[in-house]
Each structure stands twice: as structure tokens, then as C-alpha cells.
Design a protein around this motif. Structure first.
Motif, PDB file in Angstrom:
ATOM      1  N   CYS A 127       5.204  -5.900  13.404  1.00  0.00           N
ATOM      2  CA  CYS A 127       6.234  -4.968  12.910  1.00  0.00           C
ATOM      3  C   CYS A 127       7.550  -5.706  12.674  1.00  0.00           C
ATOM      4  CB  CYS A 127       6.461  -3.836  13.911  1.00  0.00           C
ATOM      5  SG  CYS A 127       5.085  -2.697  14.036  1.00  0.00           S
ATOM      6  N   LYS A 146       1.853  13.369  13.677  1.00  0.00           N
ATOM      7  CA  LYS A 146       2.962  13.920  12.863  1.00  0.00           C
ATOM      8  C   LYS A 146       4.116  14.442  13.724  1.00  0.00           C
ATOM      9  CE  LYS A 146      -0.158  15.284   9.138  1.00  0.00           C
ATOM     10  NZ  LYS A 146      -0.390  16.212   8.062  1.00  0.00           N
ATOM     11  N   ASP A 200       5.739   3.502  11.552  1.00  0.00           N
ATOM     12  CA  ASP A 200       4.793   4.408  12.212  1.00  0.00           C
ATOM     13  C   ASP A 200       3.616   3.600  12.760  1.00  0.00           C
ATOM     14  OD1 ASP A 200       3.238   6.488  13.037  1.00  0.00           O
ATOM     15  OD2 ASP A 200       3.132   7.501  11.089  1.00  0.00           O
ATOM     16  N   GLY A 223       1.593   4.791  15.191  1.00  0.00           N
ATOM     17  CA  GLY A 223       0.564   5.714  15.678  1.00  0.00           C
ATOM     18  C   GLY A 223      -0.678   5.757  14.816  1.00  0.00           C
ATOM     19  N   ILE A 224      -1.817   5.876  15.471  1.00  0.00           N
ATOM     20  CA  ILE A 224      -3.083   6.101  14.768  1.00  0.00           C
ATOM     21  C   ILE A 224      -3.763   7.267  15.478  1.00  0.00           C
ATOM     22  CG2 ILE A 224      -5.315   5.133  14.094  1.00  0.00           C
ATOM     23  CD1 ILE A 224      -4.102   2.338  14.357  1.00  0.00           C
ATOM     24  N   ASN A 225      -3.831   8.399  14.795  1.00  0.00           N
ATOM     25  CA  ASN A 225      -4.408   9.608  15.403  1.00  0.00           C
ATOM     26  C   ASN A 225      -5.471  10.175  14.468  1.00  0.00           C
ATOM     27  OD1 ASN A 225      -2.151   9.844  17.497  1.00  0.00           O
ATOM     28  ND2 ASN A 225      -1.004   9.937  15.580  1.00  0.00           N
ATOM     29  N   GLY A 281      -0.538   9.290  11.263  1.00  0.00           N
ATOM     30  CA  GLY A 281       0.336   8.564  12.172  1.00  0.00           C
ATOM     31  C   GLY A 281       1.085   9.497  13.109  1.00  0.00           C
ATOM     32  N   ASP A 282       2.105   8.945  13.760  1.00  0.00           N
ATOM     33  CA  ASP A 282       2.988   9.742  14.625  1.00  0.00           C
ATOM     34  C   ASP A 282       4.114  10.370  13.801  1.00  0.00           C
ATOM     35  OD1 ASP A 282       1.497   8.992  16.792  1.00  0.00           O
ATOM     36  OD2 ASP A 282       2.881   7.449  17.494  1.00  0.00           O
ATOM     37  N   THR A 311       6.469   3.123   6.681  1.00  0.00           N
ATOM     38  CA  THR A 311       5.090   2.601   6.631  1.00  0.00           C
ATOM     39  C   THR A 311       4.120   3.786   6.596  1.00  0.00           C
ATOM     40  OG1 THR A 311       4.897   2.542   9.048  1.00  0.00           O
ATOM     41  CG2 THR A 311       5.695   0.547   7.982  1.00  0.00           C
ATOM     42  N   VAL A 319       0.303   5.711   7.073  1.00  0.00           N
ATOM     43  CA  VAL A 319      -0.900   5.648   7.925  1.00  0.00           C
ATOM     44  C   VAL A 319      -1.980   6.462   7.215  1.00  0.00           C
ATOM     45  CG1 VAL A 319      -1.943   6.235  10.151  1.00  0.00           C
ATOM     46  CG2 VAL A 319       0.437   5.493  10.068  1.00  0.00           C
ATOM     47  N   PRO A 320      -3.142   5.881   6.910  1.00  0.00           N
ATOM     48  CA  PRO A 320      -3.480   4.472   7.115  1.00  0.00           C
ATOM     49  C   PRO A 320      -2.814   3.582   6.069  1.00  0.00           C
ATOM     50  CG  PRO A 320      -5.304   5.664   6.084  1.00  0.00           C
ATOM     51  CD  PRO A 320      -4.244   6.683   6.356  1.00  0.00           C
ATOM     52  N   GLY A 374      -1.301  -0.648  10.917  1.00  0.00           N
ATOM     53  CA  GLY A 374      -2.675  -0.911  11.349  1.00  0.00           C
ATOM     54  C   GLY A 374      -3.252  -2.189  10.747  1.00  0.00           C
TER      55      GLY A 374
END
Ligand code: NDP
Length: 292
Positions: A148, A216, A231, A233-235, A250-251, A265, A267-268, A272
Motif C-alpha cells: 500500500c 462497505k 481499501d 478489506g476483502i469480504n 471491500g470495507d 482502490t 475491490v476486487p 489484493g
């Protein structure tokens, strides 16, 4: 306003090019390629995919990749003996133990990871490397936050004097991200599940990093206009007709936040993609620190 999209593919390619150039220069100097050993215990299908991806990335960057497979029933002693052998192997610069570990040894995870020679700890998890990062000494840094930071620098985001707010305080992402930004002279706030008035803090951020694992969570009203939003996060959402395996998000609420942020950024396709590419750089860094 619509934010500039920071595409992970573009930055990951840059990281791989840098790793490949440095790996080739290392081989010129030392007559061998930098080497990464990945230990996988058992047959977790997701872990097998991650290990294959790391192997492919090594091939693409001119790094020697050594795969070690231990059975699902391996004992802690067997795994520690394997780590000791790799610690002593001069051709190995980086050692990774793929997580999660099988149940019978999962509770010994810290002891197992701490057995890796800090000079070969390319995940940057060893307390010695964590301490080096905190005290500004050269060492190995956790791949995701290191990726990052490098992305922000390549994107020309001003870090010196910036207000940075990090959501999440994990040892793997939140804390090292905070240390890295602090070292670049940002003013850093770390938020977590006990933080009060979180949106007030996030709205002050020139750089907002979300690493909490809550789909989110960050919405447009929490973001300062023009801010850079990273971001991590990966959810995976519950499956629906359109996404039978569950949509990856993401988050950050990307659709809303991209209208407010200056850069973001996805996601995806964002952070990642940086982690394995950054691992390649860490392997070369480990080789250089050991041999140069
Ligand atoms: P952890 O679960 O280890 O840490 C989550 C952190 O978020 C904790 O510090 C927790 O606070 C904080 N948190 C949780 N809920 C809230 C909330 N509602 N408000 C404020 N803070 C909150 O997660 P990781 O750091 O390992 O991972 C975070 C996310 O990043 C995950 O989605 C993960 O999948 C992803 N990830 C992606 C990577 C990549 O792109 N390559 C690599 C690693 C992670 P507290 O400490 O108080 O519990």
C-alpha cells in the motif's frame, strides 16, 4: 467529482518489474537467484491456490521457488525441524509458512512463526522485524501494508504532513501501515472497534486506509472530499443469483465514496493484487540484506 481509480494490476506489475530487475542484479553479483521456500501443511484448497500463485510469481521474477509439503497430520516438532533446516540453508533467503495451520498445531502458530530466522521472515511478522520497523531500522515489512505504501508513493500521493487515518489495528495490516506512514511524516490516527466518533476522525483524513473486514463500512459521508482511500478489506457477501459464490466487496462503499474521494482502490482489483507482488520484493530485499 469522480475519484482517480488506483488499479492494483498496474502497481503490481511495477512491483514485479522492480523485483525482477533487482533479482537479476543479485544473481549477477552472487551467482545464484534469490530463493523463497514455502511450507504448506495439509491440503487446504485455498492455501494450495495461494501457494501456486506465489510459485508462479517467483518464476516470473527470476526467484527460485522451493515448495515443501507436509502432511495434514504433521506435528509441531516436524514443522519446527523443517524451519530449522531452511534457516540453515544458504540458498534460501525467504521462508513462508502458509496459514492457516491444521487444528493440532494451530495453537502453536506464534511459536512456529517465531522460529523463522528474522533475516528470512519475508512476511515481516517476526517480533524482531516488527521492532525494526517501529525503530526505523532496515528489516522486512508485512507485504500488504508495504505494498500500500509503495502504491501511494508511485501514485504521487503527498504523505509528508498528511493526516492519515487507519481503520484496524491488526499486526498484519493496521499497525505496520501506521508505522510506515509515520516514518513518511504523516500524522497518523489508528481506529479500532472501541473508537468513539469514528466518522469525525475519518472525515479529517487526507489518506484513509480501511482494514477492518466489514463490508462497505466506509460510506461517502465519512470521507473528506479529495481524500485518498485505500481499501484493504476483502469480504464475501452472501450468494445471490448474480453471484452464486457471493460477491467480493471491500470495507469501503466504492460506488458512493468514489464520488467524493480524490483517489480510491477498487475491490476486487486493488490492494489484493499487491500482496504477492510485494512478497517478491521482500524476498529480494531479504537476499540483499543477507548477502550484500
Ligand atoms: P483483523 O480481523 O485481524 O483486524 C480487524 C481490525 O478491525 C481490528 O483491529 C478491529 O478492532 C477493527 N474493527 C473491526 N470492526 C470495526 C469497526 N466496526 N470499527 C472500527 N474498527 C473495527 O483483520 P486484518 O487486519 O487481518 O484484515 C482486515 C481486512 O483486510 C479483512 O477484510 C481481510 O480479509 C483483509 N486483508 C486483505 C489483504 C490483502 O489484500 N492482501 C491482506 C490481509 C487482510 P479491534 O482490534 O478493536 O478488534
Amino acid at each position: 467529482m469522480s475519484a482517480k481509480i488506483l488499479e492494483g494490476k498496474y502497481f503490481a506489475q511495477k512491483f514485479r518489474e522492480d523485483a525482477a530487475a533487482r533479482a537479476a542484479a543479485f544473481e549477477e553479483r552472487h551467482g545464484r537467484r534469490p530463493g523463497l521456500a514455502v511450507i504448506i501443511v495439509g491440503e487446504n484448497p485455498a492455501s494450495q491456490v495461494y501457494v501456486r500463485n506465489k510459485h508462479k510469481a517467483c518464476e516470473a521474477c527470476g526467484i527460485k521457488s522451493i515448495g515443501i509439503e507436509l502432511p495434514e497430520t504433521a506435528t509441531k516438532e516436524e514443522l519446527l525441524a523443517q524451519i530449522d533446516a531452511l534457516n540453515a540453508d544458504e540458498a534460501v533467503d525467504g521462508i513462508l509458512v502458509q496459514l492457516p495451520l491444521p487444528r493440532q498445531i494451530a495453537r502453536d502458530e506464534a511459536e512456529i512463526l517465531n522460529r523463522i530466522d528474522p533475516a528470512k521472515d519475508v512476511d515481516g511478522f517476526h517480533p524482531v522485524n516488527v521492532g525494526r520497523l517501529a525503530t526505523g531500522q532496515p528489516g522486512l515489512v508485512s507485504c500488504t501494508p508495504a505494498g500500500c505504501l509503495k502504491m501511494l508513493e508511485l501514485a504521487g500521493i503527498e504523505l509528508d504532513g498528511a493526516r492519515a487515518v487507519i481503520l484496524g489495528r491488526s499486526n498484519i495490516v493496521g499497525k505496520p501501515m501506521a508505522q510506515l506512514l509515520l516514518a513518511k511524516h504523516a500524522t497518523v490516527t489508528i481506529c479500532h472497534s472501541h473508537t468513539k466518533n469514528l466518522s469525525e476522525l475519518t472525515r479529517e483524513a487526507d489518506i484513509l486506509v480501511a482494514a477492518i473486514g466489514r463490508p462497505k463500512f466506509v460510506t461517502a459521508d465519512m470521507v473528506k472530499p479529495g481524500a485518498t482511500v485505500v481499501d484493504v478489506g476483502i469480504n464475501r457477501l452472501a450468494p445471490d443469483e448474480e453471484h452464486p459464490k457471493g460477491k467480493l466487496v471491500g470495507d469501503v462503499d466504492f460506488e458512493g465514496v468514489q464520488e467524493v474521494a480524490g483517489a480510491i482502490t477498487p475491490v476486487p482489483g486493488g490492494v489484493g493484487l499487491l500482496t504477492v507482488a510485494m512478497l517478491m520484493e521482500n524476498v529480494v530485499t531479504a537476499a540483499e540484506l543477507r548477502e550484500d
